[in-house]
Design an enzyme around this catalytic site. Structure first.
Site, PDB file in Angstrom:
ATOM      1  N   ASP A 104       0.859  -1.191   0.000  1.00 22.96           N
ATOM      2  CA  ASP A 104       0.000   0.000   0.000  1.00 22.96           C
ATOM      3  C   ASP A 104       0.900   1.247   0.000  1.00 22.96           C
ATOM      4  O   ASP A 104       1.814   1.360   0.829  1.00 22.96           O
ATOM      5  CB  ASP A 104      -0.858  -0.057   1.282  1.00 22.96           C
ATOM      6  CG  ASP A 104      -1.970   0.959   1.301  1.00 22.96           C
ATOM      7  OD1 ASP A 104      -2.415   1.382   0.226  1.00 22.96           O
ATOM      8  OD2 ASP A 104      -2.413   1.315   2.417  1.00 22.96           O
ATOM      9  N   SER A 289      -8.650   2.716   8.648  1.00 20.76           N
ATOM     10  CA  SER A 289      -9.047   3.448   9.861  1.00 20.76           C
ATOM     11  C   SER A 289     -10.206   2.774  10.600  1.00 20.76           C
ATOM     12  O   SER A 289     -10.207   2.729  11.841  1.00 20.76           O
ATOM     13  CB  SER A 289      -9.439   4.890   9.510  1.00 20.76           C
ATOM     14  OG  SER A 289      -8.322   5.554   8.981  1.00 20.76           O
TER      15      SER A 289
HETATM   16  O1  G3H Z   1      -3.138   4.922   3.585  1.00 18.75           O
HETATM   17  C1  G3H Z   1      -2.502   4.652   4.573  1.00 18.75           C
HETATM   18  C2  G3H Z   1      -2.846   3.468   5.395  1.00 18.75           C
HETATM   19  O2  G3H Z   1      -3.929   3.737   6.244  1.00 18.75           O
HETATM   20  C3  G3H Z   1      -1.637   2.955   6.110  1.00 18.75           C
HETATM   21  O3  G3H Z   1      -1.334   3.710   7.232  1.00 18.75           O
HETATM   22  O4  G3H Z   1       1.077   4.220   6.976  1.00 18.75           O
HETATM   23  O5  G3H Z   1      -0.015   4.350   9.203  1.00 18.75           O
HETATM   24  O6  G3H Z   1       0.404   2.136   8.121  1.00 18.75           O
HETATM   25  P1  G3H Z   1       0.141   3.613   7.926  1.00 18.75           P
HETATM   26  P1  13P Z   2      -8.849   4.909   5.528  1.00 19.67           P
HETATM   27  O1  13P Z   2      -7.937   5.756   6.360  1.00 19.67           O
HETATM   28  O2  13P Z   2     -10.079   5.664   5.133  1.00 19.67           O
HETATM   29  O3  13P Z   2      -9.187   3.612   6.164  1.00 19.67           O
HETATM   30  O4  13P Z   2      -8.085   4.591   4.160  1.00 19.67           O
HETATM   31  C1  13P Z   2      -7.133   3.553   4.104  1.00 19.67           C
HETATM   32  C2  13P Z   2      -6.347   3.577   2.853  1.00 19.67           C
HETATM   33  O5  13P Z   2      -6.648   4.244   1.880  1.00 19.67           O
HETATM   34  C3  13P Z   2      -5.154   2.717   2.811  1.00 19.67           C
HETATM   35  O6  13P Z   2      -4.433   2.898   1.633  1.00 19.67           O
HETATM   36 ZN    ZN Z   3      -4.514   4.889   0.857  1.00 20.67          ZN
END
Ligand code: G3H
Ligand code: 13P
Ligand code: ZN
Length: 346
Positions: A104, A289
Site C-alpha cells: 500500500d 481506519s
Molecule cells: O493509507 C494509509 C494506510 O492507512 C496505512 O497507514 O502508513 O499508518 O500504516 P500507515
Molecule cells: P482509511 O484511512 O479511510 O481507512 O483509508 C485507508 C487507505 O486508503 C489505505 O491505503
Molecule cells: Zn490509501
C-alpha cells in the site's frame, strides 16, 4: 519450502509458491459483478486473524495490504511467513479462498522491487505527489519490473488529503479525467487509484465542510461521482481503486469517547456512497481506519470495565473479534463482496 523462499533464484514469481494470487482476475470479476474487493491493512497477528476469518466466513475475496510503515513495524520476513500461514489457515478452514498480498502506498521503485522479491503479488506505486510526467516515468518503471513476475501494479492520479505514510497532503487535488487515458496507456498499470473526495484517517472532513443533521451528526459533502463517471467514460472497463474509504463508524467513535478517548468530530464516507462506488468501476476499496477504530474501541472498553486486566489476550481477543464482525458486515452490506469467494481463484 523454506529453501525455496529464501533462495534468490526462487524470487521469480515467489508469490505463486506462497499460494497467493495477483489482483488482475479478482478485480476484473469484481468489475463485472458490480461489487468491490475489500483491501484491509494489517500490521499484526490479531488483524490478520480477523481479516482471514471474517473473509472466509463471509466467503469474500480480499486483498491483504501492507504499508511501508507496517512493513517496518512487523518485519518483512515475518510478514511474508504470516501470509503463508494465512494461506494454510484458509485451507485448514476448508475454504478455497485466494487472496493477494499488496504493498500500500509504495513511494519508490526500490521499495516495490523489494516487496516483489519477498513475495508480494501486487504493489502500489504512489507517484501522486510528483509531477504528471515524473509520476508516469516512476510508475512505468515499476510496471516494467513487476510484470516480468506477473505482479500487478496500482498507480495513483490526484492527491488525497490526509496522511499517507510519510507523505502528508494538506489539500486534496481531484483526479483530472483528461489525464487518465494518457497515464494508463503510457504506464501500463493494472489499476488506478483516484481522488474524488475521500481522504485518509478518521478526520476526513473539517466540521466547516459538513452540515449537521437534526441529530447534530456531521454530514460530509458527497463524493464527486461526476468525476468518476467521466473517468469511466474515458477508460471503460478499467479497474478503479478508492483509498481513504473508511466510514469512520460512529458506533466505535462513540465507544472510544465513552471510555476515555478523545475523537472530536471524526467523520468518514457514508455507506450509501461507498455502496454506489462499489457498483461502479471502483472494484477495490481500501479500509484501514475503521479497523483501527473497532479495535481501539474494544480495548478501551475492556480496560475501563476490567482495570486490573493485564493479559493481552483478554483485551486483544475482544478487539480481534469485533474487527472480524466489522469486516463481515462491510463485505456483506457495503462492498457487496460476500458470497463471491469463487471469484478469487485465477
Ligand atoms: O493509507 C494509509 C494506510 O492507512 C496505512 O497507514 O502508513 O499508518 O500504516 P500507515
Ligand atoms: P482509511 O484511512 O479511510 O481507512 O483509508 C485507508 C487507505 O486508503 C489505505 O491505503
Ligand atoms: Zn490509501
Amino acid at each position: 519450502m523454506k529453501e525455496k523462499i529464501d533462495s534468490p533464484k526462487a524470487t521469480q514469481a515467489l508469490y505463486k509458491e506462497i499460494g497467493i494470487v495477483n489482483t488482475r482476475d479478482m478485480l476484473g470479476k469484481a468489475l463485472a459483478g458490480n461489487y468491490a474487493v475489500p483491501a484491509y491493512n494489517f500490521n499484526n497477528m490479531e488483524q490478520l486473524q480477523a481479516i482471514v476469518t471474517g473473509c472466509v466466513e463471509s466467503d469474500s475475496p480480499f486483498i491483504l495490504q501492507v504499508s511501508s510503515g507496517a512493513r517496518k513495524y512487523a518485519n518483512q520476513t515475518l510478514l511474508r511467513w504470516m501470509s503463508k500461514g494465512a494461506v494454510e489457515m484458509i485451507r485448514d478452514m476448508g475454504s478455497n479462498l485466494r487472496f493477494a498480498l499488496h504493498l500500500d502506498h509504495g513511494d519508490t521503485f526500490d521499495l516495490c522491487k523489494s516487496c516483489i522479491e519477498t513475495g508480494f503479488s501486487s504493489v502500489m506505486i504512489d507517484g501522486s505527489h510528483h509531477s504528471f510526467e515524473e509520476n508516469i516515468e516512476l510508475t512505468r518503471r515499476v510496471v516494467e519490473y513487476a510484470h516480468q513476475y506477473d505482479v500487478t501494479v496500482e498507480g495513483e492520479l490526484g492527491v488525497l488529503s490526509g496522511i499517507e505514510d510519510d507523505v502528508q497532503a494538506a489539500h486534496s487535488v481531484y483526479t483530472q479525467p483528461g489525464d487518465v487515458e494518457k497515464f494508463v496507456q503510457r504506464t501500463g498499470v493494472d489499476s488506478l487509484a483516484i481522488s474524488i473526495g475521500t481522504s485518509h484517517g478518521a478526520y476526513k472532513f473539517k466540521a466547516a465542510q459538513c452540515e449537521r443533521n437534526e441529530q447534530g451528526i456531521l454530514v460530509p459533502p458527497p463524493l464527486r461521482f461526476d468525476i468518476l463517471e467521466e473517468i469511466e467514460r474515458r477508460i471503460p472497463g478499467f479497474p478503479i481503486v478508492l483509498h481513504g474509504a473508511s466510514s469512520v463508524i460512529p458506533k466505535y467513535v462513540n465507544m472510544i469517547n465513552q471510555f476515555g478517548g478523545k475523537l472530536d468530530d471524526a467523520v468518514g464516507i457514508p455507506n450509501e456512497q461507498l455502496r454506489k462506488a462499489a457498483r461502479s468501476a471502483v472494484c477495490k476499496i481500501n479500509i484501514d481506519s475503521d479497523g483501527r477504530l473497532a479495535m481501539t474501541a474494544l480495548i478501551r472498553k475492556t480496560f475501563a470495565e476490567n482495570p486490573s486486566e493485564f493479559d493481552p489476550r483478554k483485551y486483544l481477543g475482544p478487539a480481534r473479534d469485533e474487527l472480524k464482525r466489522m469486516i463481515m458486515e462491510k463485505n456483506r452490506d457495503v462492498l457487496g463482496s460476500a458470497g463471491r469467494g469463487k471469484d478469487s481463484a485465477e
